[in-house]
Design an enzyme around this catalytic site. Sequence first.
Site, PDB file in Angstrom:
ATOM      1  N   ASN A 252      -1.774  -0.275   7.077  1.00 11.17           N
ATOM      2  CA  ASN A 252      -1.150  -1.527   7.529  1.00 11.17           C
ATOM      3  C   ASN A 252      -0.291  -2.210   6.454  1.00 11.17           C
ATOM      4  OD1 ASN A 252      -3.182  -2.408   5.915  1.00 11.17           O
ATOM      5  ND2 ASN A 252      -4.402  -3.345   7.545  1.00 11.17           N
TER       6      ASN A 252
ATOM      7  N   ARG B  78      -1.630 -14.267   3.926  1.00 11.33           N
ATOM      8  CA  ARG B  78      -2.421 -13.661   5.021  1.00 11.33           C
ATOM      9  C   ARG B  78      -1.697 -13.891   6.350  1.00 11.33           C
ATOM     10  NH1 ARG B  78      -6.843 -10.366   3.912  1.00 11.33           N
ATOM     11  NH2 ARG B  78      -7.898 -11.178   5.751  1.00 11.33           N
TER      12      ARG B  78
ATOM     13  N   GLU C 272      -9.507  -9.814  -7.934  1.00 11.41           N
ATOM     14  CA  GLU C 272      -8.524  -8.740  -7.735  1.00 11.41           C
ATOM     15  C   GLU C 272      -7.438  -8.765  -8.822  1.00 11.41           C
ATOM     16  OE1 GLU C 272      -7.334  -9.500  -3.699  1.00 11.41           O
ATOM     17  OE2 GLU C 272      -9.243  -8.791  -2.887  1.00 11.41           O
TER      18      GLU C 272
ATOM     19  N   TYR D 297     -12.354  -2.542  -3.310  1.00 12.39           N
ATOM     20  CA  TYR D 297     -12.897  -2.458  -1.951  1.00 12.39           C
ATOM     21  C   TYR D 297     -14.423  -2.397  -1.927  1.00 12.39           C
ATOM     22  CZ  TYR D 297      -8.272  -1.997   0.232  1.00 12.39           C
ATOM     23  OH  TYR D 297      -6.994  -2.231   0.713  1.00 12.39           O
TER      24      TYR D 297
ATOM     25  N   PHE E 185     -14.918   3.515   7.553  1.00 17.15           N
ATOM     26  CA  PHE E 185     -13.534   3.717   7.115  1.00 17.15           C
ATOM     27  C   PHE E 185     -13.389   3.661   5.597  1.00 17.15           C
ATOM     28  CE2 PHE E 185     -14.020  -0.840   8.104  1.00 17.15           C
ATOM     29  CZ  PHE E 185     -13.557  -1.435   6.926  1.00 17.15           C
TER      30      PHE E 185
ATOM     31  N   THR F  78      -5.257  -7.462  10.765  1.00 20.98           N
ATOM     32  CA  THR F  78      -5.582  -6.171  10.137  1.00 20.98           C
ATOM     33  C   THR F  78      -5.109  -4.994  10.988  1.00 20.98           C
ATOM     34  OG1 THR F  78      -7.526  -7.204   9.135  1.00 20.98           O
ATOM     35  CG2 THR F  78      -7.487  -4.787   9.223  1.00 20.98           C
TER      36      THR F  78
ATOM     37  N   ARG G 248       2.768  -6.764   9.320  1.00 17.01           N
ATOM     38  CA  ARG G 248       2.081  -5.674  10.028  1.00 17.01           C
ATOM     39  C   ARG G 248       2.557  -5.556  11.473  1.00 17.01           C
ATOM     40  NH1 ARG G 248      -3.797  -7.409   7.509  1.00 17.01           N
ATOM     41  NH2 ARG G 248      -3.771  -6.086   5.643  1.00 17.01           N
TER      42      ARG G 248
ATOM     43  N   LYS H  44       0.836  -1.206   0.000  1.00 16.33           N
ATOM     44  CA  LYS H  44       0.000   0.000   0.000  1.00 16.33           C
ATOM     45  C   LYS H  44       0.875   1.262   0.000  1.00 16.33           C
ATOM     46  CE  LYS H  44      -3.756  -2.339   2.497  1.00 16.33           C
ATOM     47  NZ  LYS H  44      -4.681  -2.261   3.676  1.00 16.33           N
TER      48      LYS H  44
ATOM     49  N   HIS I 229      -1.881  -5.494   1.431  1.00 23.67           N
ATOM     50  CA  HIS I 229      -3.146  -6.195   1.181  1.00 23.67           C
ATOM     51  C   HIS I 229      -2.808  -7.570   0.635  1.00 23.67           C
ATOM     52  CE1 HIS I 229      -7.059  -7.273  -0.490  1.00 23.67           C
ATOM     53  NE2 HIS I 229      -6.378  -7.715  -1.520  1.00 23.67           N
TER      54      HIS I 229
HETATM   55  P1  DAT Z   1      -7.602  -6.922   5.533  1.00 30.05           P
HETATM   56  O1  DAT Z   1      -6.781  -5.897   4.794  1.00 30.05           O
HETATM   57  O2  DAT Z   1      -6.859  -7.483   6.704  1.00 30.05           O
HETATM   58  O3  DAT Z   1      -8.198  -7.971   4.622  1.00 30.05           O
HETATM   59  P2  DAT Z   1     -10.257  -5.714   5.595  1.00 30.05           P
HETATM   60  O4  DAT Z   1     -10.452  -6.264   4.223  1.00 30.05           O
HETATM   61  O5  DAT Z   1     -11.283  -6.038   6.629  1.00 30.05           O
HETATM   62  O6  DAT Z   1      -8.829  -6.119   6.190  1.00 30.05           O
HETATM   63  O7  DAT Z   1     -10.186  -4.118   5.518  1.00 30.05           O
HETATM   64  C1  DAT Z   1      -9.509  -3.462   4.458  1.00 30.05           C
HETATM   65  C2  DAT Z   1      -8.620  -2.387   5.042  1.00 30.05           C
HETATM   66  O8  DAT Z   1      -9.433  -1.374   5.672  1.00 30.05           O
HETATM   67  C3  DAT Z   1      -7.708  -2.883   6.157  1.00 30.05           C
HETATM   68  O9  DAT Z   1      -6.506  -3.418   5.649  1.00 30.05           O
HETATM   69  C4  DAT Z   1      -7.494  -1.645   6.975  1.00 30.05           C
HETATM   70  C5  DAT Z   1      -8.812  -0.922   6.876  1.00 30.05           C
HETATM   71  N1  DAT Z   1      -9.713  -1.243   8.004  1.00 30.05           N
HETATM   72  C6  DAT Z   1     -10.439  -2.377   8.158  1.00 30.05           C
HETATM   73  N2  DAT Z   1     -11.188  -2.336   9.268  1.00 30.05           N
HETATM   74  C7  DAT Z   1     -10.932  -1.127   9.838  1.00 30.05           C
HETATM   75  C8  DAT Z   1     -11.402  -0.461  11.009  1.00 30.05           C
HETATM   76  N3  DAT Z   1     -12.296  -1.036  11.831  1.00 30.05           N
HETATM   77  N4  DAT Z   1     -10.914   0.764  11.294  1.00 30.05           N
HETATM   78  C9  DAT Z   1     -10.010   1.362  10.471  1.00 30.05           C
HETATM   79  N5  DAT Z   1      -9.543   0.815   9.339  1.00 30.05           N
HETATM   80  C10 DAT Z   1      -9.990  -0.420   9.029  1.00 30.05           C
HETATM   81 MG    MG Z   2      -9.561  -7.698   3.054  1.00 34.40          MG
END
Ligand code: DAT
Ligand code: MG
Length: 147
Positions: free
Chosen positions: A123, A92, A137, A56, A64, A98, A109, A16, A126
């Site tokens: 973080n 993963r 994707e 996304y 968020f 996350t 992370r 990212k 992805h």
């Molecule tokens: P991941 O990237 O671990 O698959 P995700 O798909 O649930 O996580 O979310 C996408 C991104 O959005 C994640 O990398 C960071 C951000 N994110 C997710 N949940 C969040 C939250 N509760 N508060 C702030 N940022 C968040």
């Molecule tokens: Mg995700």
Amino acid sequence: MTETNQTPQHSLVLVKPDGYRRGLTGEVLRRIEAKGYRLVALSIVEATQEQLAAHYAEHEGKPFYQPLVDFMSSGPLAAVIIEGDACIPAFRSLAGATDPTAAAPGTIRGDLGRDWGLKVQQNIVHGSDSPESAAREISIWFPEHAE
Ligand code: DAT
Ligand code: MG
């Protein structure tokens, strides 16, 4: 002779904009290769709004979401296709949780990320979360590699 899968698994990894900006792209790629996976495509790009909306889509409407899209638009990122058996769950696992505060030491992370007190967690990486996500994707970031 032991049978092997005909088609190796692929996952879509993004370093990212925070990771790219901090010069951590090489460190992320090093960990992927050291684990034993192969890089099969790599591109440094500035994401379009269309790519981010598609990537996304599952998060649209969450608090968020807009901060996430703005963050992902804040500079170049590295898009990567990795290859090898079980690379989706394995990446993963390398990435960690996350929330970088909760992510275990030893993970990308956990070792390299932290909470910056922002509306979206920055973080570093992805990784696709399922074979269906990976196919979707990969078609967004590498249409020429769509499966
Ligand atoms: P991941 O990237 O671990 O698959 P995700 O798909 O649930 O996580 O979310 C996408 C991104 O959005 C994640 O990398 C960071 C951000 N994110 C997710 N949940 C969040 C939250 N509760 N508060 C702030 N940022 C968040
Ligand atoms: Mg995700």
